[in-house]
Design an enzyme around this catalytic site. Structure first.
Site, mmCIF file in Angstrom:
data_model
loop_
_atom_site.group_PDB
_atom_site.id
_atom_site.type_symbol
_atom_site.label_atom_id
_atom_site.label_comp_id
_atom_site.label_asym_id
_atom_site.label_seq_id
_atom_site.Cartn_x
_atom_site.Cartn_y
_atom_site.Cartn_z
ATOM 1 N N ARG A 50 0.826 -1.215 0.000
ATOM 2 C CA ARG A 50 0.000 0.000 0.000
ATOM 3 C C ARG A 50 0.859 1.263 0.000
ATOM 4 O O ARG A 50 0.588 2.200 -0.749
ATOM 5 C CB ARG A 50 -0.965 0.015 1.191
ATOM 6 C CG ARG A 50 -2.111 -0.982 1.040
ATOM 7 C CD ARG A 50 -3.002 -1.000 2.265
ATOM 8 N NE ARG A 50 -2.201 -1.274 3.450
ATOM 9 C CZ ARG A 50 -2.621 -1.128 4.701
ATOM 10 N NH1 ARG A 50 -3.832 -0.679 4.948
ATOM 11 N NH2 ARG A 50 -1.847 -1.420 5.712
ATOM 12 N N ASN A 91 -6.219 -2.835 1.818
ATOM 13 C CA ASN A 91 -6.126 -4.293 1.926
ATOM 14 C C ASN A 91 -7.540 -4.866 2.033
ATOM 15 O O ASN A 91 -8.409 -4.272 2.661
ATOM 16 C CB ASN A 91 -5.338 -4.697 3.174
ATOM 17 C CG ASN A 91 -3.846 -4.539 2.998
ATOM 18 O OD1 ASN A 91 -3.342 -4.439 1.890
ATOM 19 N ND2 ASN A 91 -3.121 -4.521 4.094
#
Length: 90
Positions: free
Chosen positions: A19, A37
């Site tokens: 990320r 996520n």
């Protein structure tokens, strides 16, 4: 002209700074949207930019950061949402 795509990245993509690296790459390319996520271990991305920029971003997503092991990238065109920036959603 901005395009909007959703990207679902599967493989070893959680716990490898995917990320953070995605946000850095998006900022570098001027992409707006977000990354998060998913419960199933995938990473979900919504991205807006020109088609050329998105093509480059999708190629990057297929590789990801050094510790990631990407198995599959699924891209779906969507309606533009006019995001203001690129964020990491917890």
């Amino acid at each position: 002209m901005s395009q909007h795509i959703t990207i679902i990245v599967s493989g070893k993509v959680q716990g490898v700074s995917y990320r953070m690296a995605t946000k850095a790459k998006a900022n570098e390319l001027g992409i707006k949207g977000f990354v998060r996520n998913e419960q199933n271990g995938n990473v979900y991305i919504e991205a807006e930019a020109s088609q050329d920029v998105l093509n480059e971003f999708v190629k990057w997503c297929a590789i990801g950061p050094p510790r990631a092991s990407v198995q599959h990238v699924d891209v779906t065109p969507q309606e533009v949402k006019d995001f203001n920036n690129f964020t990491i959603v917890k």
